[in-house]
Design a protein around this motif. Structure first.
Motif, PDB file in Angstrom:
ATOM      1  N   GLN A   1     -12.489  -4.033   0.971  1.00  0.00           N
ATOM      2  CA  GLN A   1     -12.182  -5.241   1.740  1.00  0.00           C
ATOM      3  C   GLN A   1     -10.679  -5.319   1.994  1.00  0.00           C
ATOM      4  N   TYR A   2      -9.906  -5.015   0.972  1.00  0.00           N
ATOM      5  CA  TYR A   2      -8.448  -5.021   1.114  1.00  0.00           C
ATOM      6  C   TYR A   2      -7.993  -3.970   2.128  1.00  0.00           C
ATOM      7  N   GLU A   3      -8.465  -2.749   1.967  1.00  0.00           N
ATOM      8  CA  GLU A   3      -8.029  -1.675   2.868  1.00  0.00           C
ATOM      9  C   GLU A   3      -8.463  -1.919   4.308  1.00  0.00           C
ATOM     10  N   TYR A   4      -9.695  -2.407   4.496  1.00  0.00           N
ATOM     11  CA  TYR A   4     -10.138  -2.704   5.859  1.00  0.00           C
ATOM     12  C   TYR A   4      -9.346  -3.874   6.417  1.00  0.00           C
ATOM     13  N   GLY A   5      -9.038  -4.844   5.571  1.00  0.00           N
ATOM     14  CA  GLY A   5      -8.178  -5.940   6.000  1.00  0.00           C
ATOM     15  C   GLY A   5      -6.830  -5.440   6.474  1.00  0.00           C
ATOM     16  N   LEU A   6      -6.247  -4.491   5.762  1.00  0.00           N
ATOM     17  CA  LEU A   6      -4.961  -3.918   6.188  1.00  0.00           C
ATOM     18  C   LEU A   6      -5.101  -3.171   7.509  1.00  0.00           C
ATOM     19  N   CYS A   7      -6.223  -2.465   7.683  1.00  0.00           N
ATOM     20  CA  CYS A   7      -6.457  -1.777   8.959  1.00  0.00           C
ATOM     21  C   CYS A   7      -6.469  -2.789  10.101  1.00  0.00           C
ATOM     22  N   LEU A   8      -7.163  -3.898   9.900  1.00  0.00           N
ATOM     23  CA  LEU A   8      -7.237  -4.935  10.932  1.00  0.00           C
ATOM     24  C   LEU A   8      -5.877  -5.601  11.147  1.00  0.00           C
ATOM     25  N   LEU A   9      -5.159  -5.818  10.076  1.00  0.00           N
ATOM     26  CA  LEU A   9      -3.852  -6.458  10.164  1.00  0.00           C
ATOM     27  C   LEU A   9      -2.867  -5.613  10.963  1.00  0.00           C
ATOM     28  N   ARG A  10      -2.907  -4.317  10.728  1.00  0.00           N
ATOM     29  CA  ARG A  10      -1.935  -3.397  11.340  1.00  0.00           C
ATOM     30  C   ARG A  10      -2.469  -2.671  12.567  1.00  0.00           C
ATOM     31  N   GLY A  11      -3.746  -2.882  12.895  1.00  0.00           N
ATOM     32  CA  GLY A  11      -4.334  -2.181  14.032  1.00  0.00           C
ATOM     33  C   GLY A  11      -4.432  -0.688  13.797  1.00  0.00           C
ATOM     34  N   LYS A  12      -4.709  -0.288  12.563  1.00  0.00           N
ATOM     35  CA  LYS A  12      -4.821   1.138  12.211  1.00  0.00           C
ATOM     36  C   LYS A  12      -6.269   1.591  12.353  1.00  0.00           C
ATOM     37  N   GLY A  13      -6.578   2.264  13.443  1.00  0.00           N
ATOM     38  CA  GLY A  13      -7.920   2.789  13.663  1.00  0.00           C
ATOM     39  C   GLY A  13      -8.889   1.785  14.233  1.00  0.00           C
TER      40      GLY A  13
ATOM     41  N   PHE B   1      -7.954  16.439   1.599  1.00  0.00           N
ATOM     42  CA  PHE B   1      -9.133  17.309   1.716  1.00  0.00           C
ATOM     43  C   PHE B   1      -9.762  17.307   3.115  1.00  0.00           C
ATOM     44  N   VAL B   2      -9.317  16.443   3.997  1.00  0.00           N
ATOM     45  CA  VAL B   2      -9.845  16.332   5.358  1.00  0.00           C
ATOM     46  C   VAL B   2      -8.678  16.075   6.307  1.00  0.00           C
ATOM     47  N   GLN B   3      -8.934  16.222   7.596  1.00  0.00           N
ATOM     48  CA  GLN B   3      -7.922  15.902   8.602  1.00  0.00           C
ATOM     49  C   GLN B   3      -7.741  14.387   8.663  1.00  0.00           C
ATOM     50  N   ARG B   4      -6.508  13.923   8.609  1.00  0.00           N
ATOM     51  CA  ARG B   4      -6.238  12.484   8.652  1.00  0.00           C
ATOM     52  C   ARG B   4      -6.770  11.887   9.952  1.00  0.00           C
ATOM     53  N   ASP B   5      -7.445  10.735   9.823  1.00  0.00           N
ATOM     54  CA  ASP B   5      -8.006  10.063  10.989  1.00  0.00           C
ATOM     55  C   ASP B   5      -8.160   8.578  10.660  1.00  0.00           C
ATOM     56  N   ASP B   6      -7.272   7.741  11.219  1.00  0.00           N
ATOM     57  CA  ASP B   6      -7.296   6.310  10.911  1.00  0.00           C
ATOM     58  C   ASP B   6      -8.565   5.625  11.389  1.00  0.00           C
TER      59      ASP B   6
ATOM     60  N   ASP C   1      -6.838  -7.719  14.294  1.00  0.00           N
ATOM     61  CA  ASP C   1      -7.489  -9.024  14.211  1.00  0.00           C
ATOM     62  C   ASP C   1      -6.918  -9.717  12.974  1.00  0.00           C
ATOM     63  N   GLN C   2      -5.863 -10.488  13.171  1.00  0.00           N
ATOM     64  CA  GLN C   2      -5.138 -11.115  12.066  1.00  0.00           C
ATOM     65  C   GLN C   2      -6.023 -12.048  11.240  1.00  0.00           C
ATOM     66  N   GLU C   3      -6.841 -12.840  11.903  1.00  0.00           N
ATOM     67  CA  GLU C   3      -7.685 -13.809  11.194  1.00  0.00           C
ATOM     68  C   GLU C   3      -8.697 -13.098  10.293  1.00  0.00           C
ATOM     69  N   ALA C   4      -9.399 -12.131  10.840  1.00  0.00           N
ATOM     70  CA  ALA C   4     -10.375 -11.375  10.050  1.00  0.00           C
ATOM     71  C   ALA C   4      -9.683 -10.598   8.934  1.00  0.00           C
ATOM     72  N   ALA C   5      -8.500 -10.068   9.230  1.00  0.00           N
ATOM     73  CA  ALA C   5      -7.752  -9.307   8.229  1.00  0.00           C
ATOM     74  C   ALA C   5      -7.431 -10.168   7.018  1.00  0.00           C
ATOM     75  N   LEU C   6      -6.883 -11.338   7.251  1.00  0.00           N
ATOM     76  CA  LEU C   6      -6.511 -12.208   6.137  1.00  0.00           C
ATOM     77  C   LEU C   6      -7.743 -12.717   5.388  1.00  0.00           C
ATOM     78  N   ARG C   7      -8.827 -12.952   6.084  1.00  0.00           N
ATOM     79  CA  ARG C   7     -10.061 -13.369   5.433  1.00  0.00           C
ATOM     80  C   ARG C   7     -10.536 -12.265   4.464  1.00  0.00           C
ATOM     81  N   LEU C   8     -10.485 -11.021   4.915  1.00  0.00           N
ATOM     82  CA  LEU C   8     -10.910  -9.903   4.059  1.00  0.00           C
ATOM     83  C   LEU C   8      -9.977  -9.713   2.865  1.00  0.00           C
ATOM     84  N   VAL C   9      -8.685  -9.829   3.101  1.00  0.00           N
ATOM     85  CA  VAL C   9      -7.726  -9.665   2.003  1.00  0.00           C
ATOM     86  C   VAL C   9      -7.939 -10.775   0.969  1.00  0.00           C
ATOM     87  N   ARG C  10      -8.193 -11.990   1.424  1.00  0.00           N
ATOM     88  CA  ARG C  10      -8.471 -13.091   0.493  1.00  0.00           C
ATOM     89  C   ARG C  10      -9.764 -12.815  -0.296  1.00  0.00           C
TER      90      ARG C  10
END
Length: 161
Positions: free
Chosen positions: A114-126, A90-95, A130-139
């Motif tokens: 928290q999971y999705e933002y963790g994945l963004c941080l893990l993969r640098g999407k948008g 429904f919108v233009q894709r924008d990471d 930040d691997q440490e923050a990513a894993l903390r959020l996923v946990r």
């Protein structure tokens, strides 16, 4: 409750009616709250079509209701907008925009966000990676009951162990 940032009993009652295919009762449940601009009711309204509403009309109204609910800080609406921007629904894709919405909903305590933002941080999407923050959020998401986050962590530990 207009100030609630996370789902309340309203969502549980609405979902029961939807699950039993009683769409008129579900609509009637939220109707009085829509006139006051209740964020949760607006979000729920965005999930169902109105009688006689065609697909284009539904998509326009649904996105408008969703944006209004998100603007009021309702975390599930903010999260869903993040998903729309992440996948281009429904919108233009924008990471970058997606990551911003995921972060806002994650900060409100929504495990899926928290999971999705963790994945963004893990993969640098948008955002910067930040691997440490990513894993903390996923946990946190897994601890909060998000099954995808739990599955991710179980697979990660089996890959490294």
């Amino acid at each position: 409750m207009a100030s609630a940032r996370l789902p309340t009993a309203l969502t549980a009652n609405f979902d029961k009616l939807i699950d039993s295919d009683d769409f008129p009762a579900a609509r009637a449940l939220i109707q009085p709250l829509l006139s006051s601009g209740d964020a949760e009711a607006l979000f729920l309204s965005s999930t169902i079509s109105l009688s006689g509403e065609d697909q284009d009309g539904f998509e326009i109204r649904s996105l408008m209701d969703l944006r209004r609910a998100a603007a009021k800080g309702y975390a599930p609406a903010v999260y869903r907008l993040g998903c729309y921007y992440r996948f281009g629904d429904f919108v233009q894709r924008d990471d970058g925009v997606a990551a911003g919405y995921f972060r806002e909903a994650a900060d409100a305590g929504l495990p899926a966000a928290q999971y999705e933002y963790g994945l963004c941080l893990l993969r640098g999407k948008g955002v910067a990676s930040d691997q440490e923050a990513a894993l903390r959020l996923v946990r946190m998401a897994a601890f909060g009951g998000d099954e995808l986050a739990l599955h991710f962590l179980l697979n990660e530990s089996s890959d490294t162990g």
